[in-house]
Motif scaffolding. Structure first.
Motif, PDB file in Angstrom:
ATOM      1  N   GLU A  44      98.674  45.664  17.525  1.00 23.68           N
ATOM      2  CA  GLU A  44      98.361  46.172  16.189  1.00 23.68           C
ATOM      3  C   GLU A  44      97.622  45.131  15.355  1.00 23.68           C
ATOM      4  O   GLU A  44      96.845  45.482  14.469  1.00 23.68           O
ATOM      5  CB  GLU A  44      99.649  46.601  15.474  1.00 23.68           C
ATOM      6  CG  GLU A  44     100.302  47.848  16.084  1.00 23.68           C
ATOM      7  CD  GLU A  44     101.478  48.328  15.262  1.00 23.68           C
ATOM      8  OE1 GLU A  44     101.796  47.674  14.242  1.00 23.68           O
ATOM      9  OE2 GLU A  44     102.077  49.348  15.632  1.00 23.68           O
ATOM     10  N   HIS A  45      97.854  43.857  15.633  1.00 29.00           N
ATOM     11  CA  HIS A  45      97.138  42.801  14.914  1.00 29.00           C
ATOM     12  C   HIS A  45      95.649  42.853  15.244  1.00 29.00           C
ATOM     13  O   HIS A  45      94.799  42.751  14.356  1.00 29.00           O
ATOM     14  CB  HIS A  45      97.703  41.431  15.280  1.00 29.00           C
ATOM     15  CG  HIS A  45      99.089  41.204  14.773  1.00 29.00           C
ATOM     16  ND1 HIS A  45      99.711  39.976  14.835  1.00 29.00           N
ATOM     17  CD2 HIS A  45      99.994  42.053  14.216  1.00 29.00           C
ATOM     18  CE1 HIS A  45     100.933  40.072  14.315  1.00 29.00           C
ATOM     19  NE2 HIS A  45     101.119  41.326  13.946  1.00 29.00           N
ATOM     20  N   LEU A  46      95.332  43.001  16.536  1.00 34.31           N
ATOM     21  CA  LEU A  46      93.932  43.094  16.946  1.00 34.31           C
ATOM     22  C   LEU A  46      93.286  44.332  16.344  1.00 34.31           C
ATOM     23  O   LEU A  46      92.142  44.283  15.865  1.00 34.31           O
ATOM     24  CB  LEU A  46      93.826  43.129  18.470  1.00 34.31           C
ATOM     25  CG  LEU A  46      92.417  43.313  19.046  1.00 34.31           C
ATOM     26  CD1 LEU A  46      91.506  42.177  18.603  1.00 34.31           C
ATOM     27  CD2 LEU A  46      92.467  43.391  20.569  1.00 34.31           C
ATOM     28  N   ALA A  47      94.005  45.460  16.349  1.00 36.96           N
ATOM     29  CA  ALA A  47      93.457  46.703  15.782  1.00 36.96           C
ATOM     30  C   ALA A  47      93.179  46.539  14.294  1.00 36.96           C
ATOM     31  O   ALA A  47      92.148  46.991  13.788  1.00 36.96           O
ATOM     32  CB  ALA A  47      94.426  47.860  16.027  1.00 36.96           C
ATOM     33  N   ALA A  48      94.098  45.876  13.581  1.00 36.47           N
ATOM     34  CA  ALA A  48      93.904  45.666  12.144  1.00 36.47           C
ATOM     35  C   ALA A  48      92.720  44.748  11.888  1.00 36.47           C
ATOM     36  O   ALA A  48      91.921  44.976  10.965  1.00 36.47           O
ATOM     37  CB  ALA A  48      95.176  45.081  11.528  1.00 36.47           C
ATOM     38  N   TYR A  49      92.581  43.724  12.707  1.00 33.63           N
ATOM     39  CA  TYR A  49      91.465  42.790  12.532  1.00 33.63           C
ATOM     40  C   TYR A  49      90.135  43.480  12.801  1.00 33.63           C
ATOM     41  O   TYR A  49      89.158  43.290  12.067  1.00 33.63           O
ATOM     42  CB  TYR A  49      91.649  41.586  13.458  1.00 33.63           C
ATOM     43  CG  TYR A  49      90.587  40.527  13.289  1.00 33.63           C
ATOM     44  CD1 TYR A  49      90.579  39.703  12.162  1.00 33.63           C
ATOM     45  CD2 TYR A  49      89.591  40.350  14.241  1.00 33.63           C
ATOM     46  CE1 TYR A  49      89.612  38.731  12.000  1.00 33.63           C
ATOM     47  CE2 TYR A  49      88.613  39.374  14.079  1.00 33.63           C
ATOM     48  CZ  TYR A  49      88.630  38.572  12.958  1.00 33.63           C
ATOM     49  OH  TYR A  49      87.663  37.617  12.794  1.00 33.63           O
TER      50      TYR A  49
END
Length: 316
Positions: A44-49
């Motif tokens: 989810e961190h990569l998706a948010a970034y």
């Protein structure tokens, strides 16, 4: 529960926005390490970034006056960080927002910089589905757009596991050497005076000012001051360094010690060129320098003196 989830998403997006803004001004080594840790902790961190990058790209199409029309205060000049946050909030509220981006555009525009310290290795999942593995003391920059995926290996060694995308070739640049692939797994090792490309599987095109060749599984090419040399290698050993194994096949001693220096804070010197040019073959543990130093005089006619991590190698 839904409100908690919504609040968590907003907080995560704020973190992504903050990292994006910091990257624009430049990250220190410690900050870069913290960013990579955060990015790879959760998908989810990569998706948010990625979402923050997409909105940032979208914002470049509007003027400041257009941005002030957003549902945010106009009593003072809007910072890019809060503009991004506002846009993201609007997109979250709008159920149909993702229809504005093509399916393939989630990884179209991506830029990043990765740098590993001495003895540090880490893996990175890229938004296009490719995987990176960085060896110690490696510096790599990435710039992806809708037409190509460009990686600039400034120094060190990296393993590339490339997701196929015929419309966007994957390119690795190391000095004046250009490696182009569509989907494969290969390693590039850039030293001060040489560059080595080794293919674990697939096919790559390698080009510089003098040569244009293709390498297939189990082949490697070495470019140095003497020219170019193509060799056969065991494809299962291309990424042996990821397991802490250093494999040498008639490698000069200065190259051997340079490899160990990626993992150990030592200074080494040779008494003359006849010593530095001695050839060595074998497999050694990257972390066990002491054992290597004890073993070397039994393999080659050398004497080793180690004083406070200053290693002097001389001929017997």
């Amino acid at each position: 529960m839904k409100m908690d989830r919504h609040q968590t998403q907003l907080q995560l997006q704020q973190q992504a926005n903050a990292w994006l803004e910091q990257q624009k001004t430049g990250l220190s080594k410690n900050q870069q390490h913290a960013f990579l840790t955060w990015l790879n902790t959760n998908p989810e961190h990569l998706a948010a970034y990625q979402q923050s990058q997409q909105v940032d790209q979208l914002l470049t199409q509007f003027s400041d006056s257009d941005i002030t029309q957003l549902n945010i205060s106009t009593t003072k000049r809007v910072s890019p960080l809060w503009a991004i946050a506002a846009c993201v909030a609007l997109f979250i509220i709008s159920i149909t927002s993702y229809q504005f981006w093509p399916q393939n555009d989630t990884s179209a525009h991506y830029s990043a910089q990765y740098q590993s310290a001495r003895s540090e290795q880490f893996d990175v999942a890229l938004p296009d589905g490719s995987q990176l593995s960085l060896d110690a003391q490696t510096h790599l920059t990435l710039a992806f757009d809708a037409n190509q995926r460009v990686n600039n290996l400034i120094q060190g060694r990296a393993l590339f596991d490339v997701a196929s995308d015929p419309q966007r070739p994957f390119i690795v640049i190391a000095d004046n050497t250009k490696i182009t692939v569509l989907g494969t797994r290969f390693s590039v090792d850039k030293k001060q005076n040489s560059t080595r490309i080794s293919v674990e599987h697939g096919r790559v095109k390698v080009q510089n000012k003098q040569h244009l060749i293709e390498l297939v599984q189990g082949q490697q090419v070495l470019f140095n001051e003497q020219g170019m040399a193509v060799q056969n290698v065991n494809p299962h050993l291309v990424a042996a360094w990821r397991d802490g194994r250093l494999i040498f096949n008639n490698a000069p001693l200065d190259e051997v010690f340079a490899e160990f220096n990626r993992y150990h804070d030592t200074h080494f010197e040779f008494t003359d060129s006849t010593v530095s040019n001695m050839m060595l073959s074998g497999t050694f543990s990257a972390t066990d320098l002491d054992n290597f130093l004890n073993l070397l005089p039994h393999v080659l006619p050398v004497e080793i003196k180690n004083t406070n991590n200053h290693i002097v190698i001389s001929k017997i």
